[in-house]
Design a protein around this motif. Sequence first.
Motif, PDB file in Angstrom:
ATOM      1  N   LEU A  46       0.826  -1.203   0.000  1.00  0.00           N
ATOM      2  CA  LEU A  46       0.000   0.000   0.000  1.00  0.00           C
ATOM      3  C   LEU A  46       0.865   1.260   0.000  1.00  0.00           C
ATOM      4  CD1 LEU A  46      -2.714  -1.000   2.664  1.00  0.00           C
ATOM      5  CD2 LEU A  46      -2.796  -1.305   0.177  1.00  0.00           C
ATOM      6  N   THR A  47       0.342   2.297  -0.626  1.00  0.00           N
ATOM      7  CA  THR A  47       1.014   3.596  -0.558  1.00  0.00           C
ATOM      8  C   THR A  47       0.721   4.241   0.790  1.00  0.00           C
ATOM      9  OG1 THR A  47      -0.883   4.813  -1.444  1.00  0.00           O
ATOM     10  CG2 THR A  47       0.665   3.861  -3.045  1.00  0.00           C
ATOM     11  N   LEU A  48       1.455   5.301   1.092  1.00  0.00           N
ATOM     12  CA  LEU A  48       1.224   6.001   2.362  1.00  0.00           C
ATOM     13  C   LEU A  48      -0.195   6.553   2.438  1.00  0.00           C
ATOM     14  CD1 LEU A  48       4.638   7.832   2.733  1.00  0.00           C
ATOM     15  CD2 LEU A  48       3.768   6.003   4.194  1.00  0.00           C
ATOM     16  N   GLU A  49      -0.714   7.047   1.311  1.00  0.00           N
ATOM     17  CA  GLU A  49      -2.079   7.569   1.302  1.00  0.00           C
ATOM     18  C   GLU A  49      -3.088   6.453   1.540  1.00  0.00           C
ATOM     19  OE1 GLU A  49      -5.002  10.288   1.414  1.00  0.00           O
ATOM     20  OE2 GLU A  49      -2.844  10.690   1.316  1.00  0.00           O
ATOM     21  N   GLU A  50      -2.835   5.279   0.937  1.00  0.00           N
ATOM     22  CA  GLU A  50      -3.728   4.137   1.153  1.00  0.00           C
ATOM     23  C   GLU A  50      -3.657   3.646   2.586  1.00  0.00           C
ATOM     24  OE1 GLU A  50      -3.710   2.180  -3.345  1.00  0.00           O
ATOM     25  OE2 GLU A  50      -2.148   1.656  -1.903  1.00  0.00           O
ATOM     26  N   LEU A  51      -2.491   3.711   3.194  1.00  0.00           N
ATOM     27  CA  LEU A  51      -2.369   3.339   4.608  1.00  0.00           C
ATOM     28  C   LEU A  51      -3.185   4.262   5.490  1.00  0.00           C
ATOM     29  CD1 LEU A  51       1.460   2.549   4.818  1.00  0.00           C
ATOM     30  CD2 LEU A  51      -0.390   0.911   5.157  1.00  0.00           C
ATOM     31  N   LYS A  52      -3.144   5.548   5.169  1.00  0.00           N
ATOM     32  CA  LYS A  52      -3.912   6.524   5.953  1.00  0.00           C
ATOM     33  C   LYS A  52      -5.413   6.242   5.831  1.00  0.00           C
ATOM     34  CE  LYS A  52      -4.653  11.505   6.481  1.00  0.00           C
ATOM     35  NZ  LYS A  52      -4.312  12.860   5.957  1.00  0.00           N
ATOM     36  N   GLU A  53      -5.882   5.972   4.612  1.00  0.00           N
ATOM     37  CA  GLU A  53      -7.300   5.688   4.393  1.00  0.00           C
ATOM     38  C   GLU A  53      -7.714   4.396   5.090  1.00  0.00           C
ATOM     39  OE1 GLU A  53      -7.795   5.610   0.202  1.00  0.00           O
ATOM     40  OE2 GLU A  53      -7.464   7.768  -0.065  1.00  0.00           O
ATOM     41  N   LEU A  54      -6.837   3.385   5.044  1.00  0.00           N
ATOM     42  CA  LEU A  54      -7.159   2.118   5.706  1.00  0.00           C
ATOM     43  C   LEU A  54      -7.286   2.315   7.209  1.00  0.00           C
ATOM     44  CD1 LEU A  54      -7.517  -0.958   5.544  1.00  0.00           C
ATOM     45  CD2 LEU A  54      -5.031  -1.183   5.727  1.00  0.00           C
ATOM     46  N   GLY A  55      -6.379   3.115   7.803  1.00  0.00           N
ATOM     47  CA  GLY A  55      -6.438   3.363   9.242  1.00  0.00           C
ATOM     48  C   GLY A  55      -7.729   4.049   9.654  1.00  0.00           C
ATOM     49  N   GLU A  56      -8.259   4.878   8.763  1.00  0.00           N
ATOM     50  CA  GLU A  56      -9.508   5.583   9.084  1.00  0.00           C
ATOM     51  C   GLU A  56     -10.714   4.660   9.011  1.00  0.00           C
ATOM     52  OE1 GLU A  56      -9.447   8.681   6.213  1.00  0.00           O
ATOM     53  OE2 GLU A  56      -8.036   9.946   7.337  1.00  0.00           O
ATOM     54  N   TYR A  70       3.127   1.330  11.662  1.00  0.00           N
ATOM     55  CA  TYR A  70       3.779   0.963  10.394  1.00  0.00           C
ATOM     56  C   TYR A  70       3.878   2.188   9.491  1.00  0.00           C
ATOM     57  CZ  TYR A  70       4.597  -1.338   5.921  1.00  0.00           C
ATOM     58  OH  TYR A  70       5.121  -1.713   4.712  1.00  0.00           O
ATOM     59  N   ARG A  71       2.840   2.980   9.408  1.00  0.00           N
ATOM     60  CA  ARG A  71       2.839   4.159   8.533  1.00  0.00           C
ATOM     61  C   ARG A  71       3.904   5.162   8.979  1.00  0.00           C
ATOM     62  NH1 ARG A  71       0.109   9.060   8.656  1.00  0.00           N
ATOM     63  NH2 ARG A  71      -0.178  10.020   6.595  1.00  0.00           N
ATOM     64  N   ARG A  72       4.052   5.352  10.292  1.00  0.00           N
ATOM     65  CA  ARG A  72       5.075   6.262  10.800  1.00  0.00           C
ATOM     66  C   ARG A  72       6.480   5.754  10.451  1.00  0.00           C
ATOM     67  NH1 ARG A  72       3.164   9.970  14.597  1.00  0.00           N
ATOM     68  NH2 ARG A  72       0.973   9.652  15.173  1.00  0.00           N
ATOM     69  N   GLN A  73       6.677   4.436  10.554  1.00  0.00           N
ATOM     70  CA  GLN A  73       7.978   3.860  10.202  1.00  0.00           C
ATOM     71  C   GLN A  73       8.261   4.049   8.714  1.00  0.00           C
ATOM     72  OE1 GLN A  73       7.304  -0.162  11.563  1.00  0.00           O
ATOM     73  NE2 GLN A  73       8.334   0.188  13.518  1.00  0.00           N
ATOM     74  N   ARG A  74       7.234   3.882   7.883  1.00  0.00           N
ATOM     75  CA  ARG A  74       7.402   4.082   6.450  1.00  0.00           C
ATOM     76  C   ARG A  74       7.773   5.534   6.134  1.00  0.00           C
ATOM     77  NH1 ARG A  74       4.251   0.776   2.820  1.00  0.00           N
ATOM     78  NH2 ARG A  74       4.376   2.492   1.323  1.00  0.00           N
ATOM     79  N   LEU A  75       7.110   6.468   6.796  1.00  0.00           N
ATOM     80  CA  LEU A  75       7.400   7.880   6.578  1.00  0.00           C
ATOM     81  C   LEU A  75       8.849   8.201   6.939  1.00  0.00           C
ATOM     82  CD1 LEU A  75       4.171   9.686   7.859  1.00  0.00           C
ATOM     83  CD2 LEU A  75       5.202   9.955   5.595  1.00  0.00           C
ATOM     84  N   ALA A  76       9.287   7.694   8.095  1.00  0.00           N
ATOM     85  CA  ALA A  76      10.659   7.949   8.541  1.00  0.00           C
ATOM     86  C   ALA A  76      11.664   7.336   7.581  1.00  0.00           C
ATOM     87  CB  ALA A  76      10.853   7.394   9.953  1.00  0.00           C
ATOM     88  N   GLN A  77      11.369   6.122   7.092  1.00  0.00           N
ATOM     89  CA  GLN A  77      12.280   5.448   6.179  1.00  0.00           C
ATOM     90  C   GLN A  77      12.348   6.174   4.843  1.00  0.00           C
ATOM     91  OE1 GLN A  77      14.310   2.977   6.960  1.00  0.00           O
ATOM     92  NE2 GLN A  77      15.200   3.094   4.925  1.00  0.00           N
TER      93      GLN A  77
END
Length: 269
Positions: A46-56, A70-77
Amino acid sequence: MAVNPDEDTEFNDALRKYGIIPPKETTPPTPSPPSSPKLQDVLDDLTLEELKELGEEITDDDIDRDIDLYRRQRLAQERLQQKRARFGRVYPIGRDDYTRKVTEASKIDEEGDEEEKGTGVICFLYKDGIPHSDRTSGHIQTLASRYPHSKFVSIVGNKCIADLPDSRIPMLIIYRKGEIRNQLIAWGADRERQLEELEALLILCGALDLPHGPLGERRAPDGDDSEEEDDDTSSRMRSAATSTNARAPKNIRAQSKKDGSDSEFEFDI
């Protein structure tokens, strides 16, 4: 009395024991259903945007926390990878730039590189109009874009090495940590070389690092990090390496500077 050999009876079992009727056909076992994918395997795609939508959309608090972490780790990486991706193209150089932009540049460690392994630098010596040199130039452009952590530089062959014959073109001189790791001479002159062959060789000699997965883990170039695929990738690389004209670094010697130029190398080719 007629005997039905398909009946499951003690009498038929006795007949089968003595070979009077054929053995009962066994029913093949029902295959197990495929295992459910792990949460991280799903999130990796999933993309970061898709991760955000899934979390919602998730109502389970535990899963929601896992997705957010996981999304925060992806952003940092991704931020770290953007900092480390210093190159991404081929840089033309002159002979006087050689030491500073090739040898010294290969000694520089990436930000956050705890192994302190320096930078892979690939120096491409070429001449326009030579078909296999022009073809290799296209491959170099592609690899420079694909591996922005490594530095690719280019220089006309006889402007780097005086009187370099066309028969030695194209040449690739590969550095890491201030040392020559390998050199490829007249690459593609013997037969048409594929991009994957050059990519495999540069990975094997340490000029290129395997791409990172979403959380920074090393992965094979095709993005599959399974053990079986890693073995296949290694086999392909070894096969490519053994079929090339790669040779150990020789005929290249360091000499002390005799003038004020930035280049400290004289090449005996």
